[in-house]
Design an enzyme around this catalytic site. Structure first.
Site, mmCIF file in Angstrom:
data_model
loop_
_atom_site.group_PDB
_atom_site.id
_atom_site.type_symbol
_atom_site.label_atom_id
_atom_site.label_comp_id
_atom_site.label_asym_id
_atom_site.label_seq_id
_atom_site.Cartn_x
_atom_site.Cartn_y
_atom_site.Cartn_z
ATOM 1 N N HIS A 109 0.844 -1.207 0.000
ATOM 2 C CA HIS A 109 0.000 0.000 0.000
ATOM 3 C C HIS A 109 0.878 1.256 0.000
ATOM 4 O O HIS A 109 0.472 2.283 0.525
ATOM 5 C CB HIS A 109 -0.945 0.035 1.203
ATOM 6 N N SER A 156 16.000 20.516 -18.034
ATOM 7 C CA SER A 156 14.851 21.366 -18.326
ATOM 8 C C SER A 156 15.332 22.595 -19.077
ATOM 9 O O SER A 156 16.434 23.092 -18.816
ATOM 10 C CB SER A 156 14.183 21.787 -17.015
ATOM 11 N N LYS A 163 17.268 21.069 -12.953
ATOM 12 C CA LYS A 163 16.478 19.861 -13.153
ATOM 13 C C LYS A 163 17.248 18.720 -13.815
ATOM 14 O O LYS A 163 18.040 18.912 -14.712
ATOM 15 C CB LYS A 163 15.251 20.170 -14.037
ATOM 16 N N ASN A 223 15.735 15.092 -15.084
ATOM 17 C CA ASN A 223 14.442 14.396 -15.137
ATOM 18 C C ASN A 223 14.563 12.941 -15.593
ATOM 19 O O ASN A 223 15.382 12.625 -16.464
ATOM 20 C CB ASN A 223 13.504 15.136 -16.091
#
Ligand code: ARG
Length: 490
Positions: free
Chosen positions: A163, A284, A290, A292
């Site tokens: 979960h 980015s 950034k 990614n």
């Protein structure tokens, strides 16, 4: 319009006019089916020899036909011959090419005893069988990358989650191998599928078979099939095998997407479990800081289109009467798109997995947190004679105390443990529960087959490597060579 009739000579005879330009545009499939040209020419060679054996081509005609097909293949290879605007499909184009080389008299004999219906049904099988091996090879590369990362991970422990909540510590290697097994099953699905698709529809004709005494077995063997389809209607109309391939491709996409999702989360600043190599991540255009995880995101995104290709194909097949209908032309783009997608995605994805770098210290530090050792307390109590029902409650009581104080389980005092366990254990015994309050101890106590104990994970890596050796034999087999025989154990 009438000028079109000449080019569409495959079916022009009973028509007084050629097709309208609108129909021609709708009907056209060369923009996607031209990639079947090599398989079509291979089929034509085998068919020509069958015509020869049936006495429908003389030896001289056969050798001229074969020479013409060789020349056609050369022209296709060099790009000197390609479909033109008026060619309806790859078969129409290649017939035009053959007539140009062999002349109308000889070239016009090749069409006897076959139909585009059995031809196209055969070609898609040949093409898919070849690419299934390419995809299997790529998947083996990915499985090997996961195995190598698992070996490198050694004893590193990480939080195991259910979960998405901290559940029990597991070895990083165990978590990574949990992604290797489904990918190996995808390869095994391809191997199993290959057994079913390994039958040639050539000789089925339009639907009912052929009258010319051709030997479809010989054609089948020349094209790498072990047998001929049992029913000519089924041979021309069945696309369940194409759909089955599409399912395996979609399932592969889903399996990769699940690993992607994990990598994307692990790669966030909050988790910081893994760093991606610069060569396999992107920046980015506006935010200089950034980095990614685009490969994982593209994999996750492309799994959607892989599923779409499957569902689109199933929707096309649903409700079709059983024999060839033109709807079946729609089978190809779905699987072509899947194959193109996987063949471009897998190498990049494997590179990302191979080069990613785990922060072992961080994984280790997080592994026991969030009361992930609560089950170990309960099981330690069971080993000390406490029925599990009570053990579960007592361990829960420990969690409650720790949570209330903003502490972890190992921060409880000896007196705390003695107090909680008082009804079941003597006070001097209770603090011994600390023996199991370490993630390494927790992991190594899960030592049943398939468990996360170091020895069991070593064992599964050895087993996986042995299986990969077997799977490689399929990937390196040729679909037009002797059939790959999978062992019973696979
Ligand atoms: N291009 C068609 C296909 O891909 C094969 C041609 C069969 N056409 C026909 N009118 N019988 O399915």
């Amino acid at each position: 319009m009438a000028e079109n009739t000449e080019h569409l000579a495959l079916w022009g005879g009973r028509f007084t006019s050629g097709p309208s330009p609108e129909l021609a545009r709708l009907s056209k499939s060369t923009q996607f089916d031209w990639r079947l040209a090599d398989d079509d020419i291979a089929g034509s060679r085998a068919h020509a020899r069958a015509l020869g054996r049936a006495g429908l081509l003389t030896d001289d005609e056969l050798s001229r036909m074969e020479a013409a097909l060789d020349e056609l293949q050369r022209r296709v290879d060099s790009g000197a011959f390609a479909p033109i605007e008026d060619d309806e499909d790859e078969a129409t184009a290649l017939e035009r090419g053959l007539l140009e080389i062999a002349g109308d008299e000889l070239g016009g004999k090749l069409r006897a005893g076959r139909s585009r219906n059995d031809q196209i049904a055969c070609l898609i099988r040949m093409w898919l069988r070849r690419h299934a091996r390419v995809i299997a090879g790529e998947l083996i590369g990915l499985v090997n990358a996961l195995i190598a990362q698992s070996e490198k991970a050694g004893h590193t422990v990480m939080p195991g989650r259910t979960h998405m909540q901290h559940a029990q510590p597991v070895l990083l290697a165990h978590q990574l191998m949990a992604h290797a097994w489904p990918l190996m099953r995808d390869i095994k699905r391809l191997i199993d599928w290959d057994k079913r698709i390994n039958a040639s529809p050539y000789g089925s004709g339009a639907l009912a078979g052929n009258t010319l005494g051709l030997d479809p077995e010989a054609v089948a063997h020349e094209l790498g099939f072990s047998k001929v389809t049992d029913n000519s209607i089924d041979g021309t109309a069945a696309r369940d095998l194409v759909a089955e391939f599409a399912f395996i491709a979609a399932m592969t996409g889903v399996d990769i997407s699940r690993l992607s999702e994990e990598i994307i989360i692990w790669n966030t600043q909050e988790f910081a479990f893994v760093k991606l190599d610069d060569a396999y991540s992107t920046g980015s255009s506006i935010m200089p800081q950034k980095k990614n995880p685009d490969i994982a995101e593209l994999a996750r995104g492309k799994s959607g289109r892989l599923i779409g290709d499957l569902t689109g194909l199933l929707a096309t097949l649903k409700g079709l009467p059983t024999a060839y209908a033109r709807d079946l032309q729609e089978d190809k783009e779905a699987v072509f798109d899947q194959v193109d997608t996987l063949e471009v995605l897998l190498p990049a994805f494997t590179g990302m997995v191979r080069t990613m770098h785990f922060d072992a210290d961080r994984l280790e530090a997080e592994a026991p947190t969030g009361f992930a050792l609560a089950t170990d307390i309960a099981e330690w109590l069971v080993k000390n004679g406490v029925p599990f029902r009570h053990a579960h409650e007592l361990s829960g009581a420990c969690v409650k105390i720790a949570e209330g104080r903003g502490q972890e389980l190992w921060d409880l005092t000896d007196a705390d443990f003695a107090d909680v366990f008082a009804d079941f254990l003597p006070a001097d015994k209770a603090p011994k529960v600390r023996e199991v309050l370490s993630s390494r101890g927790s992991v190594n106590s899960r030592n049943g087959k398939g468990g996360t104990a170091f020895g069991r994970v070593r064992e599964q890596i050895v087993d996986a490597k042995a299986e990969v050796e077997e799977l490689k034999l399929f990937a390196s087999s040729t679909s037009d060579g002797p059939a790959y025989k999978a062992p019973e154990t696979l």
